[in-house]
Design a protein around this motif. Structure first.
Motif, mmCIF file in Angstrom:
data_model
loop_
_atom_site.group_PDB
_atom_site.id
_atom_site.type_symbol
_atom_site.label_atom_id
_atom_site.label_comp_id
_atom_site.label_asym_id
_atom_site.label_seq_id
_atom_site.Cartn_x
_atom_site.Cartn_y
_atom_site.Cartn_z
ATOM 1 N N GLY A 296 0.783 -1.231 0.000
ATOM 2 C CA GLY A 296 0.000 0.000 0.000
ATOM 3 C C GLY A 296 0.815 1.282 0.000
ATOM 4 O O GLY A 296 0.252 2.372 -0.098
ATOM 5 N N ARG A 297 2.141 1.175 0.094
ATOM 6 C CA ARG A 297 2.970 2.386 0.114
ATOM 7 C C ARG A 297 3.115 2.942 -1.304
ATOM 8 O O ARG A 297 3.131 2.209 -2.268
ATOM 9 C CB ARG A 297 4.349 2.091 0.700
ATOM 10 C CG ARG A 297 4.265 1.701 2.167
ATOM 11 C CD ARG A 297 5.622 1.419 2.760
ATOM 12 N NE ARG A 297 6.226 0.262 2.085
ATOM 13 C CZ ARG A 297 7.505 -0.065 2.186
ATOM 14 N NH1 ARG A 297 8.327 0.646 2.924
ATOM 15 N NH2 ARG A 297 7.974 -1.126 1.544
ATOM 16 N N LEU A 298 3.204 4.273 -1.401
ATOM 17 C CA LEU A 298 3.380 4.960 -2.677
ATOM 18 C C LEU A 298 4.808 5.471 -2.780
ATOM 19 O O LEU A 298 5.360 5.997 -1.808
ATOM 20 C CB LEU A 298 2.402 6.129 -2.800
ATOM 21 C CG LEU A 298 0.932 5.741 -2.899
ATOM 22 C CD1 LEU A 298 0.054 6.991 -2.834
ATOM 23 C CD2 LEU A 298 0.651 4.971 -4.173
ATOM 24 N N TRP A 299 5.379 5.350 -3.984
ATOM 25 C CA TRP A 299 6.763 5.745 -4.248
ATOM 26 C C TRP A 299 6.779 6.656 -5.469
ATOM 27 O O TRP A 299 6.012 6.458 -6.400
ATOM 28 C CB TRP A 299 7.624 4.511 -4.498
ATOM 29 C CG TRP A 299 7.546 3.549 -3.360
ATOM 30 C CD1 TRP A 299 6.659 2.509 -3.220
ATOM 31 C CD2 TRP A 299 8.325 3.563 -2.177
ATOM 32 N NE1 TRP A 299 6.867 1.876 -2.033
ATOM 33 C CE2 TRP A 299 7.885 2.491 -1.358
ATOM 34 C CE3 TRP A 299 9.361 4.355 -1.722
ATOM 35 C CZ2 TRP A 299 8.448 2.211 -0.126
ATOM 36 C CZ3 TRP A 299 9.924 4.070 -0.486
ATOM 37 C CH2 TRP A 299 9.474 3.011 0.293
ATOM 38 N N GLU A 300 7.694 7.618 -5.471
ATOM 39 C CA GLU A 300 7.794 8.583 -6.563
ATOM 40 C C GLU A 300 9.172 8.500 -7.226
ATOM 41 O O GLU A 300 10.020 9.360 -7.030
ATOM 42 C CB GLU A 300 7.570 9.994 -6.044
ATOM 43 C CG GLU A 300 6.193 10.217 -5.468
ATOM 44 C CD GLU A 300 6.036 11.616 -4.930
ATOM 45 O OE1 GLU A 300 5.080 12.288 -5.351
ATOM 46 O OE2 GLU A 300 6.870 12.024 -4.111
ATOM 47 N N PRO A 301 9.398 7.483 -8.054
ATOM 48 C CA PRO A 301 10.724 7.347 -8.660
ATOM 49 C C PRO A 301 11.081 8.472 -9.631
ATOM 50 O O PRO A 301 12.257 8.812 -9.765
ATOM 51 C CB PRO A 301 10.656 5.994 -9.367
ATOM 52 C CG PRO A 301 9.208 5.713 -9.553
ATOM 53 C CD PRO A 301 8.503 6.390 -8.425
ATOM 54 N N LEU A 302 10.086 9.081 -10.290
ATOM 55 C CA LEU A 302 10.397 10.184 -11.203
ATOM 56 C C LEU A 302 10.911 11.393 -10.422
ATOM 57 O O LEU A 302 11.873 12.042 -10.832
ATOM 58 C CB LEU A 302 9.170 10.543 -12.037
ATOM 59 C CG LEU A 302 8.763 9.402 -12.965
ATOM 60 C CD1 LEU A 302 7.273 9.130 -12.883
ATOM 61 C CD2 LEU A 302 9.179 9.674 -14.366
#
Length: 157
Positions: free
Chosen positions: A126-132
Motif C-alpha cells: 500500500g505504500r506509494l513511491w515517486e521514482p520520477l
C-alpha cells in the motif's frame, strides 16, 4: 472496508484500470504476462527509451534488477558533475526515474498509478513511491534510486 475500496475512495482520480489483453501491441511477448494497468503505459515507454538511449557500455547492465540502479545513480551523478542544465536532461531524468519504477514494479509486484500527469508506484503493502521525483532529487545531489528501490523492496511479499 477493503484496502481496494479505501484506495478508490481516497484517490478517486487515479488511473489504475487494467488494460484489456487485446489492447496490447505485442501479443506474443505479453501473452504469458498479466495485463498492465493503463497508468503504466507512459512510464514503461519512458523507461524503454532511457535504456535505448543509455551508452553502449551501460545498456547491457540495465536488466531491470535492483543492482542495475547502482549504474543509474552513477549516470545521474555524472550528468550533475558535468554541469548539465536541468532543462537539457529533464527527459533523461524522467526516463531513468521510470526505469527505477519499472524495477520496483517487477521486483515487488507493484503497479503504476497516475493522475493529472503525475506517476507513482504503489507496492503491494500500500505504500506509494515517486521514482520520477527521486531521479530529479538525485540530479540535485539529494536522492538515490538504488536506495528508493531498496526501501520499496523491504515490504515486498
Amino acid at each position: 472496508m477493503s484496502d481496494a475500496t479505501r484506495a478508490d475512495l481516497a484517490l478517486p482520480d487515479v488511473t489504475r484500470r487494467t488494460t484489456d489483453q487485446s489492447d496490447q501491441t505485442d501479443q506474443t511477448d505479453r501473452a504469458d504476462r498479466p495485463p498492465r494497468p493503463s497508468a503504466a503505459a507512459k512510464p514503461a515507454r519512458w523507461a524503454a527509451e532511457a535504456v535505448a538511449a543509455a551508452p553502449d557500455g551501460i545498456r547491457p547492465h540495465l536488466d531491470h534488477s535492483a543492482q542495475s540502479l547502482w549504474r543509474v545513480d552513477r549516470m545521474i551523478e555524472e550528468l550533475r558533475r558535468e554541469g548539465s542544465p536541468y532543462t537539457a536532461v529533464a527527459n533523461v531524468l524522467r526516463g531513468l526515474g521510470a526505469y527505477a519504477g519499472e524495477v520496483i514494479v517487477r521486483q515487488t509486484g507493484a503497479e503504476w498509478w497516475g493522475s493529472a500527469g503525475d506517476h507513482w508506484v504503489r507496492t503491494p503493502d500500500g505504500r506509494l513511491w515517486e521514482p520520477l521525483d527521486e531521479s530529479r532529487r538525485c540530479f540535485g545531489g539529494h536522492g538515490s534510486l538504488r536506495l528508493l528501490c531498496r526501501d520499496a523492496m523491504r515490504g515486498r511479499r
